[in-house]
Structures are given as structure tokens and as C-alpha cells.
Design a protein around this motif. Sequence first.
Motif, PDB file in Angstrom:
ATOM      1  N   THR A 163     -25.994  20.343 -58.787  1.00 56.48           N
ATOM      2  CA  THR A 163     -26.823  20.204 -57.577  1.00 56.48           C
ATOM      3  C   THR A 163     -27.597  21.497 -57.364  1.00 56.48           C
ATOM      4  OG1 THR A 163     -25.045  21.010 -56.164  1.00 56.48           O
ATOM      5  CG2 THR A 163     -25.216  18.614 -56.426  1.00 56.48           C
ATOM      6  N   LYS A 164     -28.599  21.421 -56.466  1.00 56.81           N
ATOM      7  CA  LYS A 164     -29.424  22.594 -56.183  1.00 56.81           C
ATOM      8  C   LYS A 164     -29.008  23.201 -54.850  1.00 56.81           C
ATOM      9  CE  LYS A 164     -33.351  20.728 -58.642  1.00 56.81           C
ATOM     10  NZ  LYS A 164     -34.761  20.475 -58.698  1.00 56.81           N
ATOM     11  N   GLY A 165     -29.156  24.502 -54.740  1.00 56.90           N
ATOM     12  CA  GLY A 165     -28.943  25.163 -53.445  1.00 56.90           C
ATOM     13  C   GLY A 165     -30.297  25.513 -52.849  1.00 56.90           C
ATOM     14  N   ASN A 166     -30.363  25.594 -51.522  1.00 53.67           N
ATOM     15  CA  ASN A 166     -31.611  26.006 -50.874  1.00 53.67           C
ATOM     16  C   ASN A 166     -31.448  27.457 -50.411  1.00 53.67           C
ATOM     17  OD1 ASN A 166     -33.543  26.591 -48.834  1.00 53.67           O
ATOM     18  ND2 ASN A 166     -33.921  24.411 -48.554  1.00 53.67           N
ATOM     19  N   THR A 167     -32.053  28.375 -51.172  1.00 54.10           N
ATOM     20  CA  THR A 167     -31.837  29.809 -50.922  1.00 54.10           C
ATOM     21  C   THR A 167     -32.206  30.179 -49.486  1.00 54.10           C
ATOM     22  OG1 THR A 167     -32.250  30.293 -53.226  1.00 54.10           O
ATOM     23  CG2 THR A 167     -32.417  32.143 -51.722  1.00 54.10           C
ATOM     24  N   GLY A 168     -33.370  29.682 -49.027  1.00 55.31           N
ATOM     25  CA  GLY A 168     -33.826  30.025 -47.676  1.00 55.31           C
ATOM     26  C   GLY A 168     -32.797  29.639 -46.625  1.00 55.31           C
ATOM     27  N   GLU A 169     -32.263  28.412 -46.736  1.00 57.17           N
ATOM     28  CA  GLU A 169     -31.279  27.941 -45.748  1.00 57.17           C
ATOM     29  C   GLU A 169     -29.979  28.730 -45.853  1.00 57.17           C
ATOM     30  OE1 GLU A 169     -30.724  23.732 -46.223  1.00 57.17           O
ATOM     31  OE2 GLU A 169     -32.807  23.315 -45.613  1.00 57.17           O
ATOM     32  N   LEU A 170     -29.571  29.056 -47.087  1.00 56.43           N
ATOM     33  CA  LEU A 170     -28.307  29.790 -47.266  1.00 56.43           C
ATOM     34  C   LEU A 170     -28.414  31.203 -46.704  1.00 56.43           C
ATOM     35  CD1 LEU A 170     -27.801  28.243 -50.709  1.00 56.43           C
ATOM     36  CD2 LEU A 170     -25.960  28.292 -49.024  1.00 56.43           C
ATOM     37  N   VAL A 171     -29.557  31.853 -46.960  1.00 54.50           N
ATOM     38  CA  VAL A 171     -29.765  33.216 -46.434  1.00 54.50           C
ATOM     39  C   VAL A 171     -29.807  33.163 -44.904  1.00 54.50           C
ATOM     40  CG1 VAL A 171     -31.432  35.134 -46.328  1.00 54.50           C
ATOM     41  CG2 VAL A 171     -30.871  34.100 -48.529  1.00 54.50           C
ATOM     42  N   ALA A 172     -30.475  32.131 -44.358  1.00 63.01           N
ATOM     43  CA  ALA A 172     -30.559  31.997 -42.901  1.00 63.01           C
ATOM     44  C   ALA A 172     -29.174  31.723 -42.301  1.00 63.01           C
ATOM     45  CB  ALA A 172     -31.524  30.873 -42.539  1.00 63.01           C
ATOM     46  N   GLY A 173     -28.351  30.935 -43.021  1.00 65.48           N
ATOM     47  CA  GLY A 173     -26.998  30.641 -42.545  1.00 65.48           C
ATOM     48  C   GLY A 173     -26.146  31.900 -42.463  1.00 65.48           C
ATOM     49  N   VAL A 174     -26.254  32.732 -43.490  1.00 65.05           N
ATOM     50  CA  VAL A 174     -25.497  34.002 -43.482  1.00 65.05           C
ATOM     51  C   VAL A 174     -25.985  34.864 -42.309  1.00 65.05           C
ATOM     52  CG1 VAL A 174     -25.038  36.132 -44.778  1.00 65.05           C
ATOM     53  CG2 VAL A 174     -24.992  33.919 -45.948  1.00 65.05           C
ATOM     54  N   ARG A 175     -27.301  34.874 -42.101  1.00 63.85           N
ATOM     55  CA  ARG A 175     -27.900  35.644 -40.987  1.00 63.85           C
ATOM     56  C   ARG A 175     -27.379  35.130 -39.631  1.00 63.85           C
ATOM     57  NH1 ARG A 175     -30.303  40.234 -40.863  1.00 63.85           N
ATOM     58  NH2 ARG A 175     -31.696  39.735 -42.570  1.00 63.85           N
ATOM     59  N   ALA A 176     -27.250  33.794 -39.510  1.00 62.43           N
ATOM     60  CA  ALA A 176     -26.802  33.200 -38.241  1.00 62.43           C
ATOM     61  C   ALA A 176     -25.350  33.609 -37.938  1.00 62.43           C
ATOM     62  CB  ALA A 176     -26.924  31.684 -38.310  1.00 62.43           C
ATOM     63  N   ARG A 177     -24.569  33.890 -38.987  1.00 61.56           N
ATOM     64  CA  ARG A 177     -23.162  34.269 -38.794  1.00 61.56           C
ATOM     65  C   ARG A 177     -22.982  35.789 -38.777  1.00 61.56           C
ATOM     66  NH1 ARG A 177     -23.173  29.800 -42.205  1.00 61.56           N
ATOM     67  NH2 ARG A 177     -22.842  30.934 -44.136  1.00 61.56           N
ATOM     68  N   HIS A 178     -24.111  36.513 -38.748  1.00 58.81           N
ATOM     69  CA  HIS A 178     -24.072  37.972 -38.734  1.00 58.81           C
ATOM     70  C   HIS A 178     -24.094  38.432 -37.283  1.00 58.81           C
ATOM     71  CE1 HIS A 178     -25.606  42.097 -39.765  1.00 58.81           C
ATOM     72  NE2 HIS A 178     -24.762  41.900 -40.761  1.00 58.81           N
ATOM     73  N   PRO A 179     -23.369  39.445 -36.815  1.00 58.58           N
ATOM     74  CA  PRO A 179     -22.625  40.424 -37.616  1.00 58.58           C
ATOM     75  C   PRO A 179     -21.141  40.091 -37.818  1.00 58.58           C
ATOM     76  CG  PRO A 179     -22.807  41.225 -35.370  1.00 58.58           C
ATOM     77  CD  PRO A 179     -23.488  39.879 -35.409  1.00 58.58           C
ATOM     78  N   GLN A 180     -20.686  38.879 -37.408  1.00 56.32           N
ATOM     79  CA  GLN A 180     -19.253  38.560 -37.590  1.00 56.32           C
ATOM     80  C   GLN A 180     -18.848  38.655 -39.067  1.00 56.32           C
ATOM     81  OE1 GLN A 180     -21.532  37.055 -35.822  1.00 56.32           O
ATOM     82  NE2 GLN A 180     -20.714  35.506 -34.429  1.00 56.32           N
ATOM     83  N   ASN A 181     -19.777  38.377 -39.982  1.00 57.71           N
ATOM     84  CA  ASN A 181     -19.433  38.402 -41.407  1.00 57.71           C
ATOM     85  C   ASN A 181     -19.717  39.762 -42.072  1.00 57.71           C
ATOM     86  OD1 ASN A 181     -22.170  38.336 -41.419  1.00 57.71           O
ATOM     87  ND2 ASN A 181     -22.389  36.238 -42.164  1.00 57.71           N
ATOM     88  N   GLU A 182     -19.943  40.785 -41.246  1.00 56.06           N
ATOM     89  CA  GLU A 182     -20.335  42.087 -41.818  1.00 56.06           C
ATOM     90  C   GLU A 182     -19.274  42.667 -42.756  1.00 56.06           C
ATOM     91  OE1 GLU A 182     -22.764  44.170 -39.303  1.00 56.06           O
ATOM     92  OE2 GLU A 182     -22.437  46.117 -40.241  1.00 56.06           O
ATOM     93  N   SER A 183     -17.968  42.474 -42.391  1.00 52.79           N
ATOM     94  CA  SER A 183     -16.936  43.084 -43.241  1.00 52.79           C
ATOM     95  C   SER A 183     -16.911  42.395 -44.607  1.00 52.79           C
ATOM     96  CB  SER A 183     -15.572  43.030 -42.562  1.00 52.79           C
ATOM     97  OG  SER A 183     -15.162  41.698 -42.462  1.00 52.79           O
ATOM     98  N   ILE A 184     -17.265  41.102 -44.656  1.00 53.26           N
ATOM     99  CA  ILE A 184     -17.314  40.412 -45.960  1.00 53.26           C
ATOM    100  C   ILE A 184     -18.466  40.989 -46.791  1.00 53.26           C
ATOM    101  CG2 ILE A 184     -17.608  38.178 -47.103  1.00 53.26           C
ATOM    102  CD1 ILE A 184     -16.611  36.830 -44.548  1.00 53.26           C
ATOM    103  N   LEU A 185     -19.613  41.180 -46.141  1.00 51.32           N
ATOM    104  CA  LEU A 185     -20.775  41.742 -46.854  1.00 51.32           C
ATOM    105  C   LEU A 185     -20.456  43.146 -47.354  1.00 51.32           C
ATOM    106  CD1 LEU A 185     -23.399  40.388 -44.309  1.00 51.32           C
ATOM    107  CD2 LEU A 185     -23.190  39.641 -46.687  1.00 51.32           C
ATOM    108  N   ASP A 186     -19.727  43.922 -46.528  1.00 52.05           N
ATOM    109  CA  ASP A 186     -19.328  45.274 -46.952  1.00 52.05           C
ATOM    110  C   ASP A 186     -18.417  45.209 -48.178  1.00 52.05           C
ATOM    111  OD1 ASP A 186     -20.769  46.288 -44.872  1.00 52.05           O
ATOM    112  OD2 ASP A 186     -19.037  46.779 -43.600  1.00 52.05           O
ATOM    113  N   LYS A 187     -17.475  44.238 -48.151  1.00 50.37           N
ATOM    114  CA  LYS A 187     -16.553  44.115 -49.298  1.00 50.37           C
ATOM    115  C   LYS A 187     -17.332  43.756 -50.562  1.00 50.37           C
ATOM    116  CE  LYS A 187     -12.419  42.792 -46.857  1.00 50.37           C
ATOM    117  NZ  LYS A 187     -11.964  41.634 -46.103  1.00 50.37           N
TER     118      LYS A 187
END
Length: 289
Positions: A163-187
Amino acid sequence: MTHVGYAPGKLLLSGEHSVVYGHPAIALPVSLGVSVYLEPTDRPLELPNIDPRLSAAWRSVLPSFGYRVRIETNLPIGKGMGSSAALSIATLRALASAKGFTPTFAWLYEKGFEIETHFHGNPSGVDHALCAMEQSLWYEKDGPKLEPFGIPTLRLLIMDSGTKGNTGELVAGVRARHPQNESILDKIGDLTQEIGHTLKAPHPDMKHLGSLLHQNHIQLQALGVSTPTLDHLVDTAIKAGAYGAKLSGAGGGGIALALVENSEPIADAIQKIGYDCFTIETHTPKESL
Ligand code: MEV
């Protein structure tokens, strides 16, 4: 006269998503790519019907009259292997040829950003930087820092989730969950640094590298960009003997890669569960960098 531009696709060894937040990414070119042909006509710009975002991107850079765009590709489209970036850079190379100049990296990078923004909204720039440089890269978007990065010979099994992923939507999804997901991005940032150190050793420890890649996958899972199929591919590859495996690219579908010594038993296991795969080897001789 027809003008043509070519750009290769890419693999992200580490750093997807975290690179958007200033962490490093390690990217490799692959020997699959995209050619864009600008064929002369006496009519308004004619575009292949692939994706409305691509049409908008093409219209933003190409003359509105006098060309038909045709593409040839052996790169899987929308699978996390940099197809949109390769299309962008190949288009720019064809355009430069039509205008009669040799494109500099700075021009390709700047214009590539404009095109990639049509696709992804907020790209880090790693994909099109890699396509324009055509060599393994350590990339940080601030600066930006772009360093050729010597990668020893690695055998990678590329596994297609189908299947295909939609990069724009995935990047926006990560942004929507930021900064709660900051420690994951740091890891993920820390793992990319350690992957970089491991690759620089005179004889890189493949087991350690594999374990780091797998830890990277687990963080991408926690970030919410993996899928059950990608997880299944990663687990199956590791159970069949891969040193490690991870999704590669934005996720949400697309591909996963497995670091392997001998790809045969792992490819058999992946095909047995119904998925396509192929093996690539990285070739950058360290001493040339
Ligand atoms: C996509 O290949 C890589 C992402 O990090 C997006 C980007 O860097 O622009 C998911």
C-alpha cells in the motif's frame, strides 16, 4: 527538441519524521529512478494524470505553453522511496535543459523545496536534497547541513507492504501530536546519531546496527506512523534472521528495509507471507568521501 531530466530515488536509513524537527537523517540513493521528458508541442502544457498535487507542482514551475510532460520510472511511486522528490528534481533538470543552463545544486535545492511543499506542506528537504546530490547524505534541515556520508557495503532487503503512504498527511499527523511526542522524536534523533557512529567504525558491527534499526522502528511505531503490515514485515524479517529491520520513509504503508547478511531465507519468509521484496547493496566506498 525533447528535454530530459533524471533523478534517483532514496532510502532513509534513519531519521524519518525526526528530521522535520531538526534532528539528523541518513539517506542513500538507490539505482532506481525517474526520467521526466519535456516534449515540444504547439499547445498549452499537457500533464500526465498522476496526482493533482503533482499537476499543481508542475504548473508552478513549467511554462504554461509549448510542452507535453512524459515520465518513465522504475521507482515504486508513493512507497517511501522518494518518488515525489525524484519527480521534482528530474522535472527541474529537464526544465534547466529546456532553458539552456546547467542547474547548480543550490538552484535544485531551492526550487525543489517549492515543489515538495506542494506535496508535503512542511518537508524537511532531505528527500530532494538526496535526489539532487545523488550520494549518501547526512542531512540536518537547519543550516541546512548536507554532508556526503560514507556508507560501508550494506545488504538491504526492501519489503513492499503493498500500500502507499501519504507523506503530507503523516507529517501533519506527527505535527498534530507535537509536542507530546517530542521525547520519541528525540530518541529517534539519538538513534540516528548512534547509527552514524556505528557506520563510521572501520568494521561496523552489523548486529548492533540491526538492533539500532529495530529500535528506530519501535520508536516510529510509538510515533503512530507504522501499520500492522509494516510491523509484520519487520517481525517476519527479524525472525527469519535479519540483523534488524524498520519502516523506511514516511510510513503509513510503503516499504520496510531489513539489514541482512544473506537475503535468501529472509526473502523466502517475506514472500511466504505474501509480500514482494528485493535486495539492494550500498556501494559508497568510504575512502572516496
Ligand atoms: C519522507 O521521506 C521523510 C519525512 O521525514 C518527511 C520529510 O523529511 O520531509 C517523513
